[in-house]
Design an enzyme around this catalytic site. Structure first.
Site, PDB file in Angstrom:
ATOM      1  N   ASP A   1       0.826  -1.214   0.000  1.00  0.00           N
ATOM      2  CA  ASP A   1       0.000   0.000   0.000  1.00  0.00           C
ATOM      3  C   ASP A   1       0.855   1.256   0.000  1.00  0.00           C
ATOM      4  OD1 ASP A   1      -2.008  -1.751   0.134  1.00  0.00           O
ATOM      5  OD2 ASP A   1      -2.729  -1.166   2.136  1.00  0.00           O
TER       6      ASP A   1
ATOM      7  N   ILE B   1     -11.365   9.096   3.560  1.00  0.00           N
ATOM      8  CA  ILE B   1     -10.934  10.143   4.480  1.00  0.00           C
ATOM      9  C   ILE B   1      -9.492  10.517   4.212  1.00  0.00           C
ATOM     10  CG2 ILE B   1     -12.396  10.323   6.505  1.00  0.00           C
ATOM     11  CD1 ILE B   1     -11.293   7.846   7.592  1.00  0.00           C
TER      12      ILE B   1
ATOM     13  N   LYS C   1      -8.421   2.055  12.826  1.00  0.00           N
ATOM     14  CA  LYS C   1      -8.684   2.000  11.389  1.00  0.00           C
ATOM     15  C   LYS C   1      -8.544   0.541  10.972  1.00  0.00           C
ATOM     16  CE  LYS C   1      -7.605   4.277   7.028  1.00  0.00           C
ATOM     17  NZ  LYS C   1      -7.664   3.096   6.188  1.00  0.00           N
TER      18      LYS C   1
ATOM     19  N   LYS D   1     -12.635  11.322  14.669  1.00  0.00           N
ATOM     20  CA  LYS D   1     -13.851  11.936  14.138  1.00  0.00           C
ATOM     21  C   LYS D   1     -14.365  12.966  15.128  1.00  0.00           C
ATOM     22  CE  LYS D   1     -15.014   7.594  11.882  1.00  0.00           C
ATOM     23  NZ  LYS D   1     -15.859   6.389  11.856  1.00  0.00           N
TER      24      LYS D   1
HETATM   25  S1  IVH Z   1     -15.011   6.332   8.555  1.00  0.00           S
HETATM   26  C1  IVH Z   1     -16.630   9.582   5.938  1.00  0.00           C
HETATM   27  N1  IVH Z   1     -13.956   4.731  10.355  1.00  0.00           N
HETATM   28  O1  IVH Z   1     -10.851   3.578   5.961  1.00  0.00           O
HETATM   29  C2  IVH Z   1     -15.811   8.632   6.731  1.00  0.00           C
HETATM   30  N2  IVH Z   1     -13.385   4.392   8.080  1.00  0.00           N
HETATM   31  O2  IVH Z   1     -10.766   6.121   3.689  1.00  0.00           O
HETATM   32  C3  IVH Z   1     -15.931   7.270   6.234  1.00  0.00           C
HETATM   33  N3  IVH Z   1     -11.895   2.487   7.726  1.00  0.00           N
HETATM   34  O3  IVH Z   1     -12.361   2.764   3.174  1.00  0.00           O
HETATM   35  C4  IVH Z   1     -14.996   6.287   6.811  1.00  0.00           C
HETATM   36  N4  IVH Z   1     -11.730   1.870   9.816  1.00  0.00           N
HETATM   37  O4  IVH Z   1     -13.125   1.313   4.940  1.00  0.00           O
HETATM   38  C5  IVH Z   1     -14.031   5.057   9.045  1.00  0.00           C
HETATM   39  N5  IVH Z   1     -13.132   3.381  12.057  1.00  0.00           N
HETATM   40  C6  IVH Z   1     -13.212   3.684  10.755  1.00  0.00           C
HETATM   41  C7  IVH Z   1     -12.530   2.962   9.766  1.00  0.00           C
HETATM   42  C8  IVH Z   1     -12.632   3.343   8.445  1.00  0.00           C
HETATM   43  C9  IVH Z   1     -11.374   1.604   8.582  1.00  0.00           C
HETATM   44  C10 IVH Z   1     -11.638   2.487   6.277  1.00  0.00           C
HETATM   45  C11 IVH Z   1     -12.867   2.582   5.453  1.00  0.00           C
HETATM   46  C12 IVH Z   1     -12.512   3.486   4.319  1.00  0.00           C
HETATM   47  C13 IVH Z   1     -11.190   4.047   4.695  1.00  0.00           C
HETATM   48  C14 IVH Z   1     -11.284   5.540   4.803  1.00  0.00           C
END
Ligand code: IVH
Length: 727
Positions: A41, A91, A129, A313
């Protein structure tokens, strides 16, 4: 602005842009469509940012089909395409791996919100994450009607059938949930499930199954399972889920459940039956975000699943709305990455290292690369089969992985198609040399073993060095200050040939001059004279100061008072680790008893099985090994010796049991094995000599006979208590 920018992109930059387009498209295809990424990645991100940079400098180069204009992957043709009611966003990522990632985010938000130092810290929710794939679950009137991948953020793939096989995802929600509800979260595979799956895959491949493969990491395994066209196969690949957000929700929030913060939203999702990670925490201000980053980072390797960072967040949904979005990323959230555990680099050489027991390990020498928080220059290729299976060659670009304290390893070669077109032809495939690279002795691979071994034994300098280091380590006799540099010097200079030479430094040279054996010379001298010779020998080595030499001599003296387990372990007998050495010492009490024990007697020791027993016997059967022990003793190594431990009385020794009827949990074979392991015998018929009858359901004549003869009768529970020595 660079002056060059005024003149537009150069031909070189245009060419680079085309190459970046092609390369990123190819990587994205392998990643999203084939579930078989070819680069780490971090490498993809690097190229992606390079392209973004070019496009920022020369907006005229930005085209609609640029890989930067896509949020995620393209959908697989075979799955039905669905349009997300609300786009699935990505994000912003902070890639610095210091606390500053969190501080920058907080500072930016405070600026945007017009807050000053006098205002209170911002209220956040901090989450792991998760390293899986984003999923949108759509419920209508409380029933799961659709599951979709993110796809390009607008259109995803409809994978409802496969998602229904995930036990953690509710198919129906409690009464009272909004009529339309989209729950978003991450589908992932636990590490243990991943290991089990890969093990099964390896077995299938070994059995000759066609079209099967192992997976590189849990995320790819999860992606493969979700996008498996046959739901029956998907069902065999255990997936898990964490909810972390919402998509469409009707009626809108006001009329729906009462939550005004992200934390309340998560708690509500939990009350509806969705898994929400217990690692999620509320955090106030940058300080607590930084603390969360460090805390989760420390737990990273011990979690049951992979994470690649944390997500911060803004907690208040009102503030979230006020902050809004920049292009396609919310301003109110950021992903703060951990150091990448996979990076790419080039193979400079493939060396073969010789271990203490002669094991030959191919090791890739790498261009230095920062991975998993440290700079790595060597990575193991494990053995010949692995090196050939991965087909790693000198000059190749490879993915290196380092997770936690595990030794860095080469995961795979980066596919040549993504290498630059000017790349020279590849080197030759790796083969294990037929002889030891250090001592030239024959290298052999025994049947059924993956490893080659140098047959040189202590003749081999590499093995000798390792054997010395093993003996001198802290868990063995402990010679403080004897590190690999000094051992290299001593062995390379011919000062040490055998283990006992460690305590006879300088004697070899002197014995040669005087034409006597080292043993004889050693015996003739006093302790003071011996130490003096050792000191002079040490001081003659390069870069050895008087004081260090004195310290070594002292450390050697100190190490002579040891314990039997440490000494036994220090000998480096194959398969005899610390625990086994302790058991041997406890069981036999004296070294001579261990050395003289037959294989059968060794097998009586707890912790010793046939392989260990044989290894011990083989070791002590060799005259030169016995001699090493004698010489070490002659050098003054000693330890308290004890009496052999009394044989533990087994709970059923001397007892005869008869089984009858069906026991509730143990079958007849299991019961018999357990009784015998506890020292008892199992007989077929009841007599006056029977100690106990164990009776289960539908016990027949044997039970009657027992009653007749007055033999005590046990049920299974009583038997188990006895087996555990509790009666
Ligand atoms: S929030 C608008 N929370 O990370 C916000 N994303 O680019 C939407 N991901 O593909 C995402 N853990 O699959 C959020 N606790 C978490 C997350 C998470 C993993 C991934 C998600 C997305 C990427 C964000």
């Amino acid at each position: 602005m660079n002056t060059a920018d005024l003149f537009g992109p150069s031909a070189l930059e245009r060419a680079r842009l085309v190459w970046l387009h092609n390369t990123l498209h190819a990587h994205a295809h392998r990643y999203y469509v084939l579930d078989e990424p070819s680069v780490p990645d971090a490498e993809y991100d690097r190229l992606f940012h390079e392209l973004q940079g070019l496009e920022l400098r020369y907006p005229e180069l930005l085209t609609a089909d640029s890989p930067t204009q896509r949020v995620g992957g393209r959908a697989l043709a075979q799955f039905a395409q669905v349009r997300h009611a609300l786009p699935m966003l990505s994000i912003r990522t902070e890639t610095d791996t210091q606390g500053s990632g969190a501080e920058n985010f907080d500072a930016r938000l405070r600026r945007e919100l017009g807050l000053t130092e006098l205002d209170a810290p911002l209220d956040y929710v901090a989450e792991p994450k998760f390293d899986g794939l984003a999923m949108s679950l759509r419920y209508e009137k409380g029933v799961l009607v659709q599951a979709a991948t993110r796809g390009d953020g607008e259109m995803g793939e409809e994978v409802t059938q496969n998602i229904r096989t995930i036990g953690q995802i509710p198919l129906r929600l409690p009464l009272g949930v909004p009529a339309v509800l989209e729950v978003r979260g991450e589908v992932y595979m636990r590490r243990d499930d991943f290991e089990t799956l890969n093990q099964r895959q390896r077995e299938k491949i070994a059995a000759g199954a066609k079209g099967e493969k192992t997976f590189v990491n849990p995320r790819n395994a999860a992606a493969g399972a979700v996008r498996q066209l046959d739901p029956a196969i998907a069902a065999q690949r255990p997936l898990s889920f964490f909810a972390y957000g919402l998509g469409e929700i009707t009626p809108a929030l006001k009329g729906g459940p009462d939550f005004v913060t992200h934390l309340e939203l998560l708690l509500t999702l939990k009350s509806w039956g969705f898994p929400v990670s217990t690692l999620v925490q509320q955090a106030h201000g940058a300080t607590e975000l930084v603390a969360f980053y460090a805390d989760i980072g420390a737990q990273r390797d011990s979690l049951g699943f992979d994470i690649d960072g944390v997500v911060y967040k803004v907690n208040s949904l009102v503030l979230q709305r006020r902050l809004g979005f920049v292009t396609r990323e919310p301003r109110w959230a950021v992903a703060h990455k951990f150091p990448a555990q996979e990076m790419q680099t080039t193979v400079l050489a493939i060396d073969v290292q010789v271990g203490r027991t002669g094991k030959l390990t191919p090791v890739a020498k790498l261009a230095p690369v920062f991975v998993g928080g440290v700079t790595v220059t060597n990575a193991t290729l494990h053995n010949e089969d692995e090196a050939r299976r991965k087909d790693v060659r000198v000059g190749d670009t490879v993915i290196v992985r380092r997770a936690g304290d595990v030794i860095p390893e080469v995961v795979s070669v980066v596919f040549p198609e993504s290498a630059s077109p000017e790349a020279p032809p590849r080197g030759a495939m790796f083969t294990m040399p037929g002889s030891c690279p250090v001592c030239n002795s024959l290298a052999v691979r025994e049947e059924g073993e993956a490893d080659y071994r140098c047959t040189g034994g202590l003749y081999c300098r590499a093995q000798r060095k390792q054997a010395l280091l093993h003996f001198a380590q802290r868990r063995a006799v402990e010679v403080e200050g004897l590190g690999d540099k000094l051992v290299d010097q001593l062995v390379d200079a011919g000062v040490i040939h055998t283990l006992p030479d460690l305590y006879r430094l300088g004697f070899r040279a002197m014995a040669e001059i005087e034409q006597v054996t080292t043993d004889a010379l050693y015996a003739r001298l006093s302790d003071t004279e011996r130490q003096h010779i050792a000191l002079e020998q040490l001081k003659s080595l390069e870069r050895m100061a008087q004081l260090s030499a004195q310290n070594i001599v002292q450390a050697l003296e100190k190490s002579k008072q040891t314990t039997l387990p440490r000494f036994l372990f220090g000998l480096g007998i194959r398969h005899v680790g610390e625990a086994t050495a302790k058991e041997l010492a406890r069981h036999f009490g004296k070294l001579d008893a261990v050395m003289q024990a037959s294989e059968a007697q060794l097998l009586e020791v707890a912790d010793v099985g046939p392989i260990v027993a044989k290894s011990l016997r083989t070791f002590f059967d060799q005259a030169h090994n016995r001699e090493v022990v004698e010489q070490l003793r002659a050098c003054g190594l000693s330890w308290p010796e004890g009496d052999p431990a009394p044989l533990a009385v087994q709970p059923l020794s001397g007892k005869t049991l008869v089984l009858t009827g069906t026991l509730p949990s143990l079958d007849r074979e299991q019961a018999k094995a357990r009784i015998e392991a506890a020292g008892g015998k199992v007989a077929g018929s009841v007599s006056k000599k029977t100690s106990f009858v164990v009776a289960g359901a539908e016990a027949g004549s044997k039970l009657e006979k027992a009653r007749e003869l007055g033999v005590p009768v046990l049920d299974e529970a009583e038997l188990l208590e006895m087996l555990n020595g509790r009666v």
